[in-house]
Motif scaffolding. Structure first.
Motif, PDB file in Angstrom:
ATOM      1  N   ILE A 172      14.411 -50.587 -32.842  1.00 48.38           N
ATOM      2  CA  ILE A 172      15.394 -51.599 -32.435  1.00 48.38           C
ATOM      3  C   ILE A 172      16.693 -51.435 -33.206  1.00 48.38           C
ATOM      4  O   ILE A 172      16.729 -50.864 -34.294  1.00 48.38           O
ATOM      5  N   ASP A 173      17.745 -51.926 -32.588  1.00 50.27           N
ATOM      6  CA  ASP A 173      19.047 -51.994 -33.251  1.00 50.27           C
ATOM      7  C   ASP A 173      18.972 -53.018 -34.370  1.00 50.27           C
ATOM      8  O   ASP A 173      18.594 -54.179 -34.129  1.00 50.27           O
ATOM      9  N   LEU A 174      19.322 -52.627 -35.573  1.00 42.96           N
ATOM     10  CA  LEU A 174      19.460 -53.568 -36.683  1.00 42.96           C
ATOM     11  C   LEU A 174      20.944 -53.656 -37.021  1.00 42.96           C
ATOM     12  O   LEU A 174      21.544 -52.686 -37.493  1.00 42.96           O
ATOM     13  N   ARG A 205      17.704 -48.295 -35.430  1.00 43.56           N
ATOM     14  CA  ARG A 205      19.013 -47.686 -35.230  1.00 43.56           C
ATOM     15  C   ARG A 205      19.994 -48.577 -35.981  1.00 43.56           C
ATOM     16  O   ARG A 205      20.003 -49.808 -35.802  1.00 43.56           O
ATOM     17  N   LEU A 206      20.804 -48.013 -36.858  1.00 46.20           N
ATOM     18  CA  LEU A 206      21.650 -48.802 -37.760  1.00 46.20           C
ATOM     19  C   LEU A 206      23.084 -48.822 -37.245  1.00 46.20           C
ATOM     20  O   LEU A 206      23.803 -47.816 -37.278  1.00 46.20           O
ATOM     21  N   VAL A 266      18.073 -44.011 -37.798  1.00 43.94           N
ATOM     22  CA  VAL A 266      19.175 -43.209 -37.249  1.00 43.94           C
ATOM     23  C   VAL A 266      20.451 -44.024 -37.361  1.00 43.94           C
ATOM     24  O   VAL A 266      20.488 -45.200 -37.021  1.00 43.94           O
ATOM     25  N   GLY A 267      21.487 -43.386 -37.874  1.00 49.53           N
ATOM     26  CA  GLY A 267      22.727 -44.082 -38.157  1.00 49.53           C
ATOM     27  C   GLY A 267      23.819 -43.822 -37.141  1.00 49.53           C
ATOM     28  O   GLY A 267      23.909 -42.736 -36.560  1.00 49.53           O
ATOM     29  N   GLU A 268      24.659 -44.841 -36.940  1.00 48.79           N
ATOM     30  CA  GLU A 268      25.886 -44.687 -36.165  1.00 48.79           C
ATOM     31  C   GLU A 268      27.002 -44.365 -37.159  1.00 48.79           C
ATOM     32  O   GLU A 268      27.575 -45.262 -37.772  1.00 48.79           O
ATOM     33  N   VAL A 269      27.269 -43.082 -37.321  1.00 48.27           N
ATOM     34  CA  VAL A 269      28.276 -42.617 -38.283  1.00 48.27           C
ATOM     35  C   VAL A 269      29.149 -41.598 -37.563  1.00 48.27           C
ATOM     36  O   VAL A 269      28.728 -40.476 -37.300  1.00 48.27           O
ATOM     37  N   GLY A 301      19.945 -40.962 -47.193  1.00 52.33           N
ATOM     38  CA  GLY A 301      19.173 -42.181 -46.993  1.00 52.33           C
ATOM     39  C   GLY A 301      18.608 -42.326 -45.596  1.00 52.33           C
ATOM     40  O   GLY A 301      17.549 -42.918 -45.410  1.00 52.33           O
ATOM     41  N   LEU A 302      19.333 -41.788 -44.596  1.00 52.86           N
ATOM     42  CA  LEU A 302      18.924 -41.911 -43.198  1.00 52.86           C
ATOM     43  C   LEU A 302      18.318 -40.603 -42.720  1.00 52.86           C
ATOM     44  O   LEU A 302      18.795 -39.524 -43.077  1.00 52.86           O
ATOM     45  N   LYS A 303      17.297 -40.695 -41.873  1.00 52.10           N
ATOM     46  CA  LYS A 303      16.625 -39.480 -41.413  1.00 52.10           C
ATOM     47  C   LYS A 303      17.413 -38.771 -40.321  1.00 52.10           C
ATOM     48  O   LYS A 303      17.283 -37.558 -40.147  1.00 52.10           O
TER      49      LYS A 303
END
Length: 517
Positions: free
Chosen positions: A114-116, A222-223, A259-262, A275-277
């Motif tokens: 889920i989106d956090l 998902r961050l 998983v990051g939104e970067v 820190g993120l996979k």
């Protein structure tokens, strides 16, 4: 050619996510905007039970994990401004509905992510309602406050417009407040940024993460806006926070996925892999659309990708490159490629054979359309023509994706040449392949340099490797091997019939892709 033709027609159900393999290391993920996917109760709004009712569809497609856009209570249609991190928005269902969704997904070897949204809250969140009472409130430090003269003195009054936020004036006053301080909200006034220098804020989110992983059985997050917890000048603090968050998640549920939104340059994305996979590869998404549209690798995609992966690998050799063609914030690939079926199939070929973890945005397998503003990117999924469709959502009328502009799922399922069946064949072949299904397998460049083609090796962690060759054009191409491809012996898979292997070359039909072993 027997093996290739057999592979092309193979649509048997294959295992997706092995319980012994950490989420994200194999398989294909699927992003869902719950509101638009499937309605189970006739109110026109997609819901959790609608997803549960269609898990067999996702399993049949070959999906190994679903990412749900925000499901927490929120005053907005998109729900990226959360009012309760422990709840489910009543429009989408109940916590019991969500638990059932997770349980039913796991029965099918489908993970749930889920989106956090921990970058900001809603104005209506109890934390902000308390904080806005004034500087003496215990929740005041949950947010970022400055007086107007401090904002001016520190030259913080405006910010540059970025790809992810058009807000130029990020400081906002609380209506009716008796104090001068303004709060920071980089997206808009309704989304006040949280203060991650304040340890209680961090502790709250560590507690929230543990709750969803341990008590609900979630498989990861998902961050949202992962790069923006701190301003750009303080970016190392972002890296430090995500390292701490990653340790909390792994301790709570070993193997859980993040998983990051970067969205930035590769060198600046790389530290987030401490820190993120996984992190999304937005630059690659833009490049795929361009080379498919131009039918030529003008961007030198593989050379760029090799550089990106080398940059990521220095920080974390186990990085997962999350691949997309579009998502809920970006124009749909169907519209960018003007609905051209051949081009959409080539884009799918690239997405599902390049090294990394592919994400499908719901309806992408149908060729759904959509151009900004965002609501148009999130239109209802087309299950069938309206007269027969009992679960299509109607919270808004489709502007781009309608039964007049593309075939709904029911029609595509019965058409062997449809985009849906193209995706399905590719995904199932990928799921059963020891190299293509290894999302940690690595890219190696070939010696092939022919106009209109993209080629690369993939090598998995046990040393197995394959050659993948794409024809971007409308004409058959004879792709001549370099000495580095001397080991190639046969075509194992083709997306378009008519390929052939001839000693030192492979013939690839128009808009086709071949896997060579």
């Amino acid at each position: 050619m027997t093996s290739a033709n057999a592979a092309q027609s193979n649509t048997t159900s294959l295992p997706t996510q092995s319980s012994s393999v950490p989420v994200g290391q194999t398989g294909v993920h699927y992003e869902i905007f719950v509101r638009s996917f499937a309605d189970s109760n006739g109110d026109g709004i997609g819901d959790l039970n609608g997803i549960t009712n269609n898990l067999d569809y996702l399993s049949d497609l070959g999906i190994s994990a679903i990412w749900l856009m925000p499901i927490n209570p929120s005053p907005s249609y998109h729900k990226y401004d959360v009012t309760d991190y422990y709840g489910i928005d009543p429009e989408y269902g109940t916590l019991d509905d969500f638990k059932r969704l997770v349980a039913e997904a796991h029965k099918r070897n489908i993970a749930v992510i889920i989106d956090l949204v921990l970058h900001h809250t809603s104005l209506q969140h109890k934390w902000f309602r308390e904080a806005s009472k004034g500087p003496d409130n215990p929740y005041w430090h949950y947010y970022k406050w400055l007086k107007p003269d401090e904002i001016k003195a520190r030259k913080l009054a405006t910010r540059d417009i970025t790809a992810d936020s058009g807000e130029r004036n990020p400081w906002h006053s609380v209506r009716g407040a008796s104090y001068p301080e303004q709060y920071y909200g980089m997206f808009w006034s309704g989304m006040p940024d949280l203060n991650f220098d304040y340890q209680p804020v961090r502790d709250e989110f560590f507690k929230i993460a543990r709750y969803w992983l341990n008590e609900i059985g979630l498989d990861g997050f998902r961050l949202d806006a992962a790069r923006h917890l701190y301003r750009e000048s303080e970016e190392p603090k972002n890296h430090e926070f995500w390292e701490e968050f990653g340790r909390v998640v792994e301790a709570a549920k070993p193997g859980a996925y993040t998983v990051g939104e970067v969205w930035t340059r590769p060198e600046r994305i790389a530290p987030y892999f401490r820190g993120l996979k996984a992190n999304f590869n937005f630059d690659l998404q833009l490049m795929i659309e361009e080379i498919v549209r131009k039918e030529d690798d003008t961007e030198e995609l593989i050379q760029f990708l090799a550089y990106v992966h080398a940059t990521f690998g220095i920080v974390n050799p186990q990085f997962i490159d999350a691949l997309i063609l579009s998502n809920h914030d970006q124009n749909r690939i169907g519209s960018l490629l003007k609905g051209n079926l051949n081009h959409l199939k080539v884009a799918a070929n690239l997405l599902l054979t390049l090294p990394g973890l592919p994400y499908l945005y719901y309806g992408e397998e149908l060729g759904m359309l959509g151009l900004k503003p965002d609501e148009n990117l999130r239109e209802p999924f087309l299950w069938d023509i309206r007269a027969r469709d009992k679960q299509r959502t109607y919270w808004r009328r489709g502007k781009y994706s309608t039964s007049r502009t593309l075939k709904p799922l029911a029609d595509q399922q019965s058409d062997p040449e449809s985009l849906f069946n193209h995706y399905k064949r590719l995904i199932h072949y990928r799921n059963g392949h020891p190299v293509l299904n290894d999302n940690l397998s690595r890219l190696e460049q070939t010696g092939i340099r022919q106009k209109g083609t993209v080629s690369f090796f993939r090598r998995n962690q046990t040393g197995q490797y394959v050659l993948v060759v794409h024809n971007l054009t409308s004409k058959l191409i004879e792709v001549v091997f370099s000495p580095g491809e001397a080991w190639c012996r046969c075509i194992a898979f083709e997306t378009v019939s008519g390929s052939s292997f001839l000693n030192d070359r492979v013939v690839v039909p128009a808009y086709g892709c071949v896997v060579v072993e």
